[in-house]
Design an enzyme around this catalytic site. Structure first.
Site, PDB file in Angstrom:
ATOM      1  N   PHE A 108       1.157  57.795   5.768  1.00 46.21           N
ATOM      2  CA  PHE A 108       2.254  58.608   6.300  1.00 46.21           C
ATOM      3  C   PHE A 108       2.996  57.845   7.383  1.00 46.21           C
ATOM      4  CE2 PHE A 108       3.633  62.115   9.243  1.00 46.21           C
ATOM      5  CZ  PHE A 108       4.568  62.678   8.390  1.00 46.21           C
ATOM      6  N   SER A 146      -5.240  56.146   4.591  1.00 50.29           N
ATOM      7  CA  SER A 146      -4.821  57.321   5.351  1.00 50.29           C
ATOM      8  C   SER A 146      -4.256  58.386   4.408  1.00 50.29           C
ATOM      9  CB  SER A 146      -3.813  56.905   6.431  1.00 50.29           C
ATOM     10  OG  SER A 146      -3.602  57.934   7.358  1.00 50.29           O
ATOM     11  N   MET A 147      -2.982  58.785   4.554  1.00 50.47           N
ATOM     12  CA  MET A 147      -2.408  59.751   3.623  1.00 50.47           C
ATOM     13  C   MET A 147      -2.406  59.211   2.196  1.00 50.47           C
ATOM     14  SD  MET A 147       1.358  61.553   3.428  1.00 50.47           S
ATOM     15  CE  MET A 147       2.129  60.108   2.678  1.00 50.47           C
ATOM     16  N   ASP A 189     -11.026  55.085  15.500  1.00 52.35           N
ATOM     17  CA  ASP A 189      -9.785  55.421  14.807  1.00 52.35           C
ATOM     18  C   ASP A 189      -9.045  56.421  15.686  1.00 52.35           C
ATOM     19  OD1 ASP A 189      -7.769  56.474  13.134  1.00 52.35           O
ATOM     20  OD2 ASP A 189      -8.990  56.228  11.334  1.00 52.35           O
ATOM     21  N   HIS A 242      -7.258  52.253  12.890  1.00 49.58           N
ATOM     22  CA  HIS A 242      -6.868  53.051  11.727  1.00 49.58           C
ATOM     23  C   HIS A 242      -6.301  52.225  10.580  1.00 49.58           C
ATOM     24  CE1 HIS A 242      -5.691  56.510   9.419  1.00 49.58           C
ATOM     25  NE2 HIS A 242      -4.427  56.115   9.423  1.00 49.58           N
TER      26      HIS A 242
END
Length: 251
Positions: A26, A94-95, A195, A225
């Site tokens: 994202f 992530s996303m 993270d 992250h």
């Protein structure tokens, strides 16, 4: 709208039967996945990494999109990849990991396996519940991007987080969490010990919620992250490639 230099999608035809779909995060871009894609391409795998709608241009543009737009994009890329590669894996950051899980929920055994790096399916931030309301009056908030431990490395991502788009991401989380038991594919999950974007509870929700016959969690001790650009990237690339070889061999 012009695409930021370096944010372009990329693909490699590959010389074998295996294809890998890479999904970025994202507010990020394919730049965060490019080194991984180049590693996979060098091994002969077909690779596709699309630029998700609203990404790589401006955060204002991202605010005009929804999770359905992002999912439609990766879904179309998956179908295209399957046309030339009978064995397909989905890797996500992530996303991108959230979208990968959604693809697994829909396509089942048509996906050979998942490799997820710090996937998100929720947040512990109390203000997240206010996103639908805030989106009507507050266009953006400070950025979540560029959480990298390695000195001198920068993620190509927005300097603001668009609130309406973030509210749509929260909707995607709810959809994916509800259907996690539909995920039965082998799963390799990387989690950064430190993270600043995605809390550890996300990995636990995923690992406890899926019904995969094989799940492996690998802790990343030296990355934040955006681990695909961080100190543990070589480990991620190596273990991801070994995962493909193991799954192809077992099939």
């Amino acid at each position: 709208m012009p695409v930021l230099a370096g944010a372009e999608p990329f693909s490699h035809t590959g010389s074998g039967e295996t294809g890998v779909l890479l999904c970025h995060g994202f507010t990020g871009t394919p730049q965060s996945m490019r080194p991984w894609g180049e590693h996979l391409a060098a091994l002969g795998h077909g690779v596709r990494c699309p630029r998700l709608p609203g990404h790589g241009t401006s955060w204002q543009e991202l605010n005009k999109t929804t999770w359905q737009d992002w999912y439609a994009c990766v879904r179309a890329e998956l179908l295209g990849l399957r046309e030339n590669h009978p064995t397909v894996f989905v890797f996500g950051l992530s996303m991108g990991g959230t979208l990968a899980l959604r693809l697994a929920e829909e396509f089942g055994e048509q996906i050979a396996g998942l490799v997820l790096v710090n996937p998100s399916v929720t947040t512990l931030r109390r203000d997240a519940k206010l996103l639908p309301v805030l989106g009507r009056v507050l266009p953006s908030v400070p950025a979540i991007a560029n959480d990298i431990a390695k000195q001198g490395v920068t993620e190509l991502a927005y300097d603001r987080t668009p609130v309406r788009a973030a509210a749509s991401l929260a909707q995607l989380w709810r959809v994916v969490r509800a259907d996690l038991p539909k995920v039965t594919q082998p799963l390799l999950l990387f989690r950064s010990v430190v993270d600043h974007v995605v809390e550890p509870v996300n990995a636990r929700l995923v690992l406890d919620g899926v019904r995969s016959r094989q799940t492996t969690e690998v802790l990343l001790e030296h990355s934040f992250h955006v681990a695909t650009l961080d100190n543990d990237a070589p480990l991620i690339f190596r273990r991801g490639s070994e995962f493909i070889a193991e799954q192809v061999g077992s099939r």
